[in-house]
Structures are given as structure tokens and as C-alpha cells.
Write an enzyme that holds these catalytic residues in place. Structure first.
Site, PDB file in Angstrom:
ATOM      1  N   ARG A  48      20.221  -1.320  10.142  1.00 48.86           N
ATOM      2  CA  ARG A  48      19.936  -0.963   8.750  1.00 48.86           C
ATOM      3  C   ARG A  48      18.581  -0.265   8.609  1.00 48.86           C
ATOM      4  O   ARG A  48      18.227   0.183   7.529  1.00 48.86           O
ATOM      5  CB  ARG A  48      19.967  -2.215   7.866  1.00 48.86           C
TER       6      ARG A  48
ATOM      7  N   ARG B 175       4.268  -9.612   3.878  1.00 51.93           N
ATOM      8  CA  ARG B 175       3.875  -8.424   3.126  1.00 51.93           C
ATOM      9  C   ARG B 175       3.091  -8.824   1.884  1.00 51.93           C
ATOM     10  O   ARG B 175       3.114  -9.995   1.459  1.00 51.93           O
ATOM     11  CB  ARG B 175       5.091  -7.588   2.725  1.00 51.93           C
TER      12      ARG B 175
ATOM     13  N   ASP C  90      22.831  -5.922  -1.863  1.00 48.20           N
ATOM     14  CA  ASP C  90      21.896  -5.253  -2.745  1.00 48.20           C
ATOM     15  C   ASP C  90      22.438  -5.291  -4.175  1.00 48.20           C
ATOM     16  O   ASP C  90      23.623  -5.558  -4.406  1.00 48.20           O
ATOM     17  CB  ASP C  90      21.694  -3.799  -2.308  1.00 48.20           C
TER      18      ASP C  90
ATOM     19  N   TYR D 281      24.537 -10.848   2.432  1.00 49.75           N
ATOM     20  CA  TYR D 281      23.389 -10.148   1.886  1.00 49.75           C
ATOM     21  C   TYR D 281      23.905  -8.953   1.084  1.00 49.75           C
ATOM     22  O   TYR D 281      24.560  -8.067   1.631  1.00 49.75           O
ATOM     23  CB  TYR D 281      22.443  -9.664   2.988  1.00 49.75           C
TER      24      TYR D 281
ATOM     25  N   ARG E  98      13.413   8.389  11.261  1.00 50.42           N
ATOM     26  CA  ARG E  98      13.548   9.763  10.778  1.00 50.42           C
ATOM     27  C   ARG E  98      12.658  10.696  11.574  1.00 50.42           C
ATOM     28  O   ARG E  98      11.529  10.345  11.913  1.00 50.42           O
ATOM     29  CB  ARG E  98      13.172   9.839   9.294  1.00 50.42           C
TER      30      ARG E  98
ATOM     31  N   ARG F  48      17.145 -18.316   4.470  1.00 51.75           N
ATOM     32  CA  ARG F  48      15.697 -18.200   4.418  1.00 51.75           C
ATOM     33  C   ARG F  48      15.301 -18.188   2.947  1.00 51.75           C
ATOM     34  O   ARG F  48      16.032 -17.669   2.091  1.00 51.75           O
ATOM     35  CB  ARG F  48      15.225 -16.913   5.090  1.00 51.75           C
TER      36      ARG F  48
ATOM     37  N   GLU G 131       3.666 -12.761   0.479  1.00 48.53           N
ATOM     38  CA  GLU G 131       5.027 -13.261   0.658  1.00 48.53           C
ATOM     39  C   GLU G 131       5.156 -13.975   2.008  1.00 48.53           C
ATOM     40  O   GLU G 131       4.859 -13.402   3.063  1.00 48.53           O
ATOM     41  CB  GLU G 131       5.994 -12.084   0.583  1.00 48.53           C
TER      42      GLU G 131
END
Length: 384
Positions: free
Chosen positions: A173, A279, A350, A348, A177, A249, A300
């Protein structure tokens, strides 16, 4: 007398299904255990700074699904927002996902795209023909140096496991680039609801026929009082954890405030062991069209989800999917209950996928009702 529809959970799954069924003439009751709607997407203004805060961590809307983009724009004005993530590792700052700038900075090069692609290919471990684990996948495609700098330690902090214990599919995922595009996502539509996600969900629910009960838990024993139940809570909780608790988690947030601009960006990942957190997110940068003198930030921390914690990420290792199979089997035998959303299907998802599946679930229910057919326990197979 026609029985009402019960929906457990007032997040996107519950809200979208509720609206679609209410518009079709059903009376819908939503049961939400928390004191607010919108689930983990809940957002609210911080009284001290005025910043719109993503209470359960940042949510950035991105999708290629036309139907979903059109749907959410009915209920909120979406403002342009591009997620540009930075990463700190070994006392240097880089761009994520790994792109041409990251590669050139990290290796001290000035590669053109084709040169960078050939260079990265030369670093990959060609002896790994069929990557099985997260580590295999990283070593095969980006090599050891980038893997250890950006992925290895971060993965341990995020998942509490070694990358050798996680499947290769997780890393698939994360794109690499060979240009200078630093947009974290590559979807056609990206943005943020101008007034926050809670306002968006509130407007979705603003339809005759829907009643919301906050601070109210739904007992599975109540199911016979309703024509049908749509359940977006943890699937194992519906069955009182009869097959054991599915592992998740969870996240802890250390909130702090400051003046001015603390880090100059919405999201900065900390990829090495210099800090215990994964983060820092600076929430005013998620609403760049607003101006605030003060700022609010989240550090976090990820850890294993315990009984009273909020589940965030289903782990879905092989042994967990075996456990899930047992829950799916009993769920398919449960009459007049459909399991939806991230927790209800232990996947999971989105936000855009959640909304799309909720719309499909409502469509399926209305079609089943019209044809006098049984509504399935799952519209999307959670084992797929």
C-alpha cells in the site's frame, strides 16, 4: 405495526445506512455508546486555540469513487487539501511517500527518474522472488538502507511486531515514486469538510424518520424488537467474545498547545527510535483555509488494544483470520442482523470505502425487502 430498524453506531456506516433507509420510508433508531456522533471521525473546535481538532486522530478524505464524492458533497463543502507527509530519520527530514526527492536527498544524488529507478532496482534483494513478509517486500523493492531508515522501526512502533511477522501486503500500500510528486495520496478527489466531519455526519442524519440515542449501548438481546439490525461495532463483542477477542492496535494521544506554527506541516512521521511516538500531527494545518494564532498538536503512540480501549486497526494476521472465520460462521446464522464497517467486518477501511459499502448495504436491504428475500449478514465478504 411495522417494527423499526436498529443501527448500532453513529459513524459513517450507521449514518449513511440510516439516511438511505429513512428516505425509503423506514423508521430508524441509532444507538451510539459515545456522547457524540461521527465515530472515530469526530471533530470539534478546541476552546483554547479555535482549531478544528480530529479528536481520534487525523482523517483525510480521498477517493476515486464518483458516487461517494458526490454523496459527501451534498452535505458539506469540501475544501482543497493535499496531505504532504514528512519523515524524520537519523536527524534528517525527508518526504513521504518515497519519491525522487527522497531518493536524491537520502543518497546524495541528482538522479533523473529513469536513473533513480535503475538505482533502486540495483539495491533490491533479487534472491527474494516471492515476498511473504513485510521485510521481504521492502528488501526486494527498496533495499536495506531505505527499509531500515523509513520502515523497519516505524513498523515496530506502529504494529508492535517485527516486520518479519507481518504480511507483504501491508507494504504494497506504500508507493515509491520516481518524480517529485509529494502528495501522499493519488486519488482523483481529495479534501476536507469545511466545518469538520461531525457537522458532515450531523447533516447526513438530518432526515425525518431517524432518531439518535447517544450514550446508549445496544444489547444484542434487543434484536427481536426490531425488523433488522445493522451493527457497526466489533463483531466479536456482538457474540460476547465467545471465540476470543480479535486483536487490534489502539492509539494514545499526548495533546499539547503552543503559539504560532510548531512544525510547519500537518503530519511528520518519526521513523527511528529517537522518540517513542510514531508521528506528530498539527491540526490547524488540516484546515489551511483558516488562520489561528495558537496551535494544537498530537503526539501519537500505538499499542495493543485492551478491553476498555478504542479499537483502531485490525491486525488480521493469519491466526486472527482463522478466529474471524469462526465469527463469520456464526454471524451468517444470525437472523436479521447485518455486520458493517471496519469493526463489524474486521477490515481496515478508509472513509470512502466505508461510505460506499454503506450505500451498497442500504441498496441490498431495500432490494431484499422488495423481493421478500433474506438480508445477508455481510454484503462484503470479510474473509476476502
Amino acid at each position: 405495526m411495522q417494527k423499526n430498524i436498529a443501527i448500532v453506531g453513529a459513524g459513517f456506516s450507521g449514518a449513511v445506512i440510516a439516511r438511505e433507509l429513512a428516505q425509503a420510508g423506514y423508521k430508524v433508531e441509532i444507538f451510539e455508546s459515545r456522547p457524540h456522533i461521527a465515530g472515530n471521525c469526530h471533530s470539534e473546535r478546541d476552546a483554547e486555540t479555535g482549531v478544528m481538532v480530529h479528536i481520534y486522530g487525523p482523517h483525510i478524505f480521498h477517493t476515486d469513487i464518483e458516487r461517494v464524492w458526490e454523496y459527501v458533497n451534498r452535505y458539506s463543502r469540501f475544501m482543497p487539501y493535499v496531505n504532504r507527509v514528512k519523515a524524520i530519520t537519523n536527524n534528517s527530514v525527508y518526504t513521504l511517500p518515497i519519491n525522487l526527492l527522497t531518493i536524491n536527498q537520502f543518497f546524495g544524488k541528482t538522479f533523473r527518474p529513469a536513473e533513480a529507478q535503475a538505482f533502486l532496482a540495483s539495491l533490491g534483494d533479487k534472491t527474494i522472488e516471492n515476498p511473504v513478509t513485510f521485510e521481504d517486500q521492502a528488501l526486494r523493492f527498496v533495499g536495506r538502507e531505505l527499509y531500515e531508515a523509513f520502515f523497519k522501526t516505524y513498523t515496530v512502533k506502529q504494529w508492535g511486531m517485527q516486520p518479519t511477522e507481518l504480511p507483504a501486503s501491508i507494504l504494497k500500500r506504500l508507493p515509491v515514486r520516481f518524480n517529485y510528486d509529494d502528495n501522499y495520496f493519488n486519488h482523483k478527489y481529495q479534501g476536507m469538510p469545511e466545518d469538520g466531519y461531525t457537522s458532515l455526519v450531523e447533516k447526513i442524519l438530518d432526515v425525518p424518520g431517524v432518531t439518535v440515542h447517544l450514550n446508549t449501548r445496544f444489547d444484542p438481546a434487543q434484536k427481536d424488537e426490531y425488523a433488522h439490525v445493522f451493527y457497526s461495532g466489533p463483531i466479536d463483542a456482538w457474540f460476547n467474545h465467545a471465540e476470543g477477542r480479535l486483536p487490534y492496535r489502539t492509539l494514545d494521544f499526548e495533546v499539547f498547545r503552543d503559539t504560532g506554527d510548531y512544525q510547519g506541516n500537518a503530519v511528520i512521521n518519526y521513523c527511528d527510535n529517537a522518540q517513542p511516538y510514531t508521528r506528530i500531527t498539527e491540526h490547524k494545518h488540516f484546515s489551511p483555509w483558516e488562520q489561528h494564532e495558537k496551535t494544537l498538536l498530537y503526539k501519537e503512540f500505538s499499542r495493543q488494544c485492551e478491553e476498555k480501549d478504542i479499537p483502531y486497526y485490525p491486525i488480521r494476521q493469519a491466526r486472527d483470520k482463522v478466529q474471524l472465520e469462526r465469527y463469520v460462521k456464526v454471524a451468517n446464522e444470525e437472523p436479521n442482523v447485518t455486520f458493517v464497517g471496519r469493526l463489524g467486518t474486521y477490515r481496515y477501511l478508509d472513509m470512502d470505502v466505508t461510505i460506499n459499502e454503506a450505500l451498497s448495504t442500504a441498496d441490498k436491504f431495500l432490494a431484499c425487502a422488495k423481493g421478500n428475500e433474506r438480508m445477508p449478514a455481510f454484503v462484503i465478504d470479510p474473509l476476502a
